[in-house]
Motif scaffolding. Structure first.
Motif, mmCIF file in Angstrom:
data_model
loop_
_atom_site.group_PDB
_atom_site.id
_atom_site.type_symbol
_atom_site.label_atom_id
_atom_site.label_comp_id
_atom_site.label_asym_id
_atom_site.label_seq_id
_atom_site.Cartn_x
_atom_site.Cartn_y
_atom_site.Cartn_z
ATOM 1 N N ALA A 104 -16.372 10.660 2.238
ATOM 2 C CA ALA A 104 -15.464 9.792 1.493
ATOM 3 C C ALA A 104 -15.969 9.629 0.075
ATOM 4 O O ALA A 104 -17.170 9.429 -0.152
ATOM 5 C CB ALA A 104 -15.336 8.427 2.168
ATOM 6 N N GLY A 105 -15.062 9.702 -0.877
ATOM 7 C CA GLY A 105 -15.412 9.552 -2.280
ATOM 8 C C GLY A 105 -14.731 8.345 -2.896
ATOM 9 O O GLY A 105 -13.524 8.140 -2.705
ATOM 10 N N GLY A 106 -15.514 7.528 -3.602
ATOM 11 C CA GLY A 106 -14.958 6.455 -4.413
ATOM 12 C C GLY A 106 -14.725 7.008 -5.804
ATOM 13 O O GLY A 106 -15.670 7.400 -6.493
ATOM 14 N N MET A 107 -13.487 7.029 -6.242
ATOM 15 C CA MET A 107 -13.124 7.758 -7.452
ATOM 16 C C MET A 107 -12.985 6.832 -8.666
ATOM 17 O O MET A 107 -12.798 5.620 -8.537
ATOM 18 C CB MET A 107 -11.826 8.532 -7.221
ATOM 19 N N SER A 108 -13.050 7.436 -9.838
ATOM 20 C CA SER A 108 -12.985 6.661 -11.073
ATOM 21 C C SER A 108 -11.597 6.088 -11.323
ATOM 22 O O SER A 108 -11.442 5.146 -12.101
ATOM 23 C CB SER A 108 -13.410 7.526 -12.265
ATOM 24 N N ASP A 109 -10.571 6.634 -10.661
ATOM 25 C CA ASP A 109 -9.214 6.123 -10.845
ATOM 26 C C ASP A 109 -8.838 5.082 -9.798
ATOM 27 O O ASP A 109 -7.674 4.655 -9.733
ATOM 28 C CB ASP A 109 -8.201 7.268 -10.833
ATOM 29 N N GLY A 110 -9.798 4.668 -8.953
ATOM 30 C CA GLY A 110 -9.540 3.641 -7.957
ATOM 31 C C GLY A 110 -9.204 4.158 -6.576
ATOM 32 O O GLY A 110 -9.116 3.368 -5.622
ATOM 33 N N ASN A 111 -9.025 5.453 -6.434
ATOM 34 C CA ASN A 111 -8.696 6.017 -5.125
ATOM 35 C C ASN A 111 -9.933 6.130 -4.242
ATOM 36 O O ASN A 111 -11.064 6.258 -4.737
ATOM 37 C CB ASN A 111 -8.065 7.406 -5.276
ATOM 38 N N ASP A 147 -4.451 4.414 0.391
ATOM 39 C CA ASP A 147 -3.591 3.764 -0.591
ATOM 40 C C ASP A 147 -3.626 2.250 -0.436
ATOM 41 O O ASP A 147 -3.973 1.714 0.625
ATOM 42 C CB ASP A 147 -2.140 4.240 -0.439
ATOM 43 N N ASN A 148 -3.252 1.580 -1.497
ATOM 44 C CA ASN A 148 -3.022 0.142 -1.443
ATOM 45 C C ASN A 148 -1.595 -0.066 -0.931
ATOM 46 O O ASN A 148 -0.623 0.278 -1.599
ATOM 47 C CB ASN A 148 -3.187 -0.477 -2.830
ATOM 48 N N LYS A 149 -1.452 -0.619 0.267
ATOM 49 C CA LYS A 149 -0.141 -0.733 0.903
ATOM 50 C C LYS A 149 0.795 -1.644 0.121
ATOM 51 O O LYS A 149 2.019 -1.483 0.173
ATOM 52 C CB LYS A 149 -0.292 -1.242 2.335
ATOM 53 N N GLN A 150 0.251 -2.610 -0.604
ATOM 54 C CA GLN A 150 1.101 -3.537 -1.348
ATOM 55 C C GLN A 150 1.664 -2.915 -2.620
ATOM 56 O O GLN A 150 2.846 -3.040 -2.919
ATOM 57 C CB GLN A 150 0.321 -4.807 -1.691
ATOM 58 N N SER A 151 0.802 -2.206 -3.354
ATOM 59 C CA SER A 151 1.255 -1.636 -4.626
ATOM 60 C C SER A 151 1.730 -0.194 -4.492
ATOM 61 O O SER A 151 2.482 0.298 -5.339
ATOM 62 C CB SER A 151 0.119 -1.701 -5.651
ATOM 63 N N GLY A 152 1.265 0.486 -3.433
ATOM 64 C CA GLY A 152 1.598 1.895 -3.268
ATOM 65 C C GLY A 152 0.753 2.810 -4.127
ATOM 66 O O GLY A 152 0.900 4.029 -4.087
ATOM 67 N N GLY A 153 -0.171 2.228 -4.917
ATOM 68 C CA GLY A 153 -1.035 3.012 -5.785
ATOM 69 C C GLY A 153 -2.422 3.153 -5.207
ATOM 70 O O GLY A 153 -2.625 3.028 -3.989
ATOM 71 N N PRO A 154 -3.420 3.401 -6.070
ATOM 72 C CA PRO A 154 -4.804 3.533 -5.589
ATOM 73 C C PRO A 154 -5.264 2.272 -4.867
ATOM 74 O O PRO A 154 -4.781 1.166 -5.131
ATOM 75 C CB PRO A 154 -5.596 3.757 -6.882
ATOM 76 N N LEU A 155 -6.226 2.440 -3.969
ATOM 77 C CA LEU A 155 -6.727 1.299 -3.189
ATOM 78 C C LEU A 155 -7.300 0.233 -4.112
ATOM 79 O O LEU A 155 -7.020 -0.953 -3.954
ATOM 80 C CB LEU A 155 -7.796 1.774 -2.203
ATOM 81 N N HIS A 156 -8.107 0.648 -5.097
ATOM 82 C CA HIS A 156 -8.702 -0.279 -6.051
ATOM 83 C C HIS A 156 -8.014 -0.132 -7.407
ATOM 84 O O HIS A 156 -7.559 0.955 -7.773
ATOM 85 C CB HIS A 156 -10.199 -0.011 -6.220
#
Length: 307
Positions: free
Chosen positions: A91-98, A120-129
């Protein structure tokens, strides 16, 4: 004595965690440097190196390499293995929040789809962080090896359950409502307890370290630094689940320290303080085979071994 070198790569790394007699020694490297230049960011890469320690070749060459859409900020390798996942998961923690998940067996086999999931962030639909994922770690306990803790620049701590790569991951926070406790500053580090699978420690840039009880869904205790110096790393004693070490990453006062805590005796006063670095401490590690030894490295270009 130098055994191997991996050159021209600025990266975060993770060891292959499965210990087998006569087994392979492997490391994964997630590059922190972009492939493009200027405003062109073409992502980075994930590499796997098999360390053939018996040969005379000093330079290690990547056995597998895959491109990513973003740079790595943190990396972890799961000890969970099965017939379908012989080398576990990365698992990779990415610079874009994914938070991205790879099957290293597929990567080594040259499979075109070695990345098997994105959390994914289920609320925003974007990156987790909503910012850089500063720290990420698979749970080291066999019964909970499918759990990933991540902490980011958005002050959030998430725990992701990867029950199967072909199923959507589930995500939860350590203290859900109505408790709702959370960090108020950038989360810098996460660390699973070495003895109890549902205990997690997280450190933040405002000097606070929180020990979470995931079963009770609330903080078990909070360790506060009176100087409010950033907590750059946290690690647990490998044999004693109530002994914890934190370190400061600030250079401001020129006296960064390692603090040793015995959570049975006090959560307000450390058991001991180790001074020796002259610039911020970057990371530390407790020796898994001898718990009397602790290693720290800092921006002062020194690595100190403590007894």
């Amino acid at each position: 004595m130098l055994i191997k070198s991996i050159e021209d790569v600025g990266a975060t790394l993770a060891w292959y965690p499965v210990k087998k007699s006569g087994g392979e020694s492997m490391i994964a490297l997630g590059t922190k440097e972009v492939i493009g230049s200027g405003f062109d960011d073409y992502g980075a890469s994930l590499e796997i190196h098999k360390l053939e320690l018996q040969d005379n070749e000093k330079k290690s060459k990547a056995q597998a390499k895959g491109k990513t859409t973003s740079r790595f900020a943190s990396l972890t390798w799961s000890a969970q293995s099965s017939d379908t996942l012989p080398y576990g998961l990365i698992a990779g923690g990415m610079s874009d929040g994914n938070v991205d998940i790879w099957d290293p067996a597929k990567l080594l086999a040259g499979h075109p789809k070695s990345q098997v999931a994105r959390v994914d962030n289920k609320q925003s639909g974007g990156p987790l962080h909503k910012g850089v994922v500063n720290s990420i770690q698979f749970n080291p306990h066999t019964s909970s090896a499918h759990l990933i803790a991540s902490g980011g620049a958005d002050c959030e701590v998430f725990v992701t359950a990867i029950d199967a790569p072909d199923k959507a991951p589930s995500v939860f926070v350590p203290a859900p409502p109505p408790n709702g406790a959370k960090h108020t500053a950038e989360v810098t580090t996460v660390a699973w307890n070495t003895q109890v699978s549902h205990i997690l420690a997280t450190g933040a840039a405002n000097g606070m370290c929180v020990v979470w009880d995931l079963r009770q869904k609330r903080p078990w205790c909070e360790l506060r630094d009176a100087t409010r110096e950033s907590v750059s790393d946290v690690c647990w004693n490998p044999n004693e689940g109530l002994h914890l070490a934190t370190c400061s990453g600030n250079d401001a006062d020129g006296h960064p320290v390692v603090r040793l805590w015995d959570l049975r005796s006090s959560t307000t006063m450390p058991l001991g303080t180790l001074s020796g670095h002259t610039q911020g401490i970057l990371s530390m590690s407790w020796c898994p085979d001898d718990p009397s030894l602790l290693v720290s490295c800092g921006r002062d270009n020194r690595t100190l071994i403590w007894d």
